[in-house]
Design a protein around this motif. Structure first.
Motif, mmCIF file in Angstrom:
data_model
loop_
_atom_site.group_PDB
_atom_site.id
_atom_site.type_symbol
_atom_site.label_atom_id
_atom_site.label_comp_id
_atom_site.label_asym_id
_atom_site.label_seq_id
_atom_site.Cartn_x
_atom_site.Cartn_y
_atom_site.Cartn_z
ATOM 1 N N ASN A 1 0.819 -1.205 0.000
ATOM 2 C CA ASN A 1 0.000 0.000 0.000
ATOM 3 C C ASN A 1 0.857 1.261 0.000
ATOM 4 N N ALA A 2 1.965 1.230 0.742
ATOM 5 C CA ALA A 2 2.822 2.409 0.850
ATOM 6 C C ALA A 2 3.694 2.620 -0.383
ATOM 7 N N ASN A 3 3.980 1.536 -1.116
ATOM 8 C CA ASN A 3 4.956 1.640 -2.201
ATOM 9 C C ASN A 3 4.395 1.355 -3.590
ATOM 10 N N PHE A 4 3.087 1.095 -3.689
ATOM 11 C CA PHE A 4 2.527 0.711 -4.983
ATOM 12 C C PHE A 4 2.718 1.800 -6.031
ATOM 13 N N GLY A 5 2.540 3.055 -5.643
ATOM 14 C CA GLY A 5 2.686 4.142 -6.606
ATOM 15 C C GLY A 5 4.060 4.187 -7.228
ATOM 16 N N THR A 6 5.097 3.933 -6.416
ATOM 17 C CA THR A 6 6.471 3.926 -6.926
ATOM 18 C C THR A 6 6.741 2.679 -7.756
ATOM 19 N N MET A 7 6.304 1.513 -7.255
ATOM 20 C CA MET A 7 6.563 0.251 -7.957
ATOM 21 C C MET A 7 5.857 0.201 -9.308
#
Length: 296
Positions: free
Chosen positions: A97-103
């Motif tokens: 949830n915290a890193n999906f935008g970057t990944m």
């Protein structure tokens, strides 16, 4: 226990309320009618701080109208609007949830605009033969960040966000024959979705993906076998085995997604764009299913 897939162009889990009014048309041939106003929240942005980017809640509001309900004859219209759509939802795993935008390269979670949606269906029965026909229309109403964005063209600075309203259409039809003497029901269904069609149906129970969201065509044959166990528990209960086969043929990329442009899977230029982005879309899919279902 009717169709293999209920008429679920709208199948989004949300918390909300429904207010309705029912009446009888007064003519025996028309039967009853029921009109409902529905409102719900499909995404809760949570508490916001001044340091956080502002995200609005994603809400739904619309009307659901059982126009005619007389024995097996049923005419239905549904229209709603989804407000403040998000580019991607929350995920249960806190790390994802915290890193999906970057990944994913999609950046921060944000609102993209609205979607207007309307669908209608008609079902009836002649002797032991059921038949139905349904259709749907969707329209994106994006804000400055756009929907159906051509990210490949944007990366090459050949285009900006797509802020145009895009219309999509779907047709859905099926038949089913009941063999009451042995408790068996056999049916066939077909649905087709156009280039920019959107079905709000993440709550689907199809194994691969929501067939009613497909931008292309889906063929299905199925059977239902009634079991007597439901009536043993309650006169309102139903239990049955469902089995079937589905064949998907996709014409455009991204079924069910409003973020990315619906690339044409048969167009060499669009194929090159998808390859550049590392996308390898599925053009056809087949699946066989067997389920045990109980309703109380």
């Amino acid at each position: 226990d009717g169709d293999a897939t209920p008429m679920a162009f709208m199948d989004w889990p949300f918390d909300g309320l429904t207010l309705g009014y029912a009446w009888n048309w007064g003519a025996a041939a028309l039967g009853d009618s029921r009109l409902r106003f529905c409102y719900g929240r499909g995404f809760e942005a949570g508490l916001q701080t001044e340091e956080m980017a502002s995200i609005d809640d994603m809400d739904f509001a619309g009307f659901s109208w059982d126009v005619i309900k007389k024995d097996e004859m049923f005419a239905y219209i549904q229209t709603f609007k989804a407000f403040n759509l998000i580019n991607y939802p929350n995920f249960q795993d806190p790390i994802i949830n915290a890193n999906f935008g970057t990944m994913s390269g999609m950046g921060d979670r944000k609102n993209l605009g609205n979607i207007l949606h309307t669908a209608a269906a008609f079902h009836n029965k002649v002797s032991n033969l059921h038949y139905f026909l349904a259709g749907g229309w969707s329209q994106t109403q994006p804000d400055a960040d756009g929907m159906f964005n051509d990210y490949a063209a944007m990366a090459m600075r050949m285009a900006g966000p797509n802020t145009e309203n895009e219309d999509g259409y779907s047709v859905y039809a099926g038949v089913r024959y009941d063999l009451d003497n042995i408790g068996l029901k056999l049916g066939a269904e077909f649905n087709y979705g156009t280039e920019n069609w959107l079905a709000m149906s993440p709550g689907h129970d199809d194994i691969y993906m929501s067939k009613l969201a497909a931008r292309g065509q889906v063929y299905e044959v199925y059977g239902l076998y009634d079991l007597p166990t439901g009536e043993m528990i309650s006169k309102y209960a139903k239990t049955f085995i469902r089995f079937g086969y589905q064949h998907y043929e996709f014409d455009y990329f991204g079924s069910g997604d409003w973020n990315m442009y619906a690339y044409d899977l048969s167009d060499p230029g669009d194929q090159a764009k998808m390859m550049m982005m590392g996308l390898d879309p599925v053009e056809q899919a087949d699946q066989v299913y067997l389920t045990f279902e109980a309703f109380f």
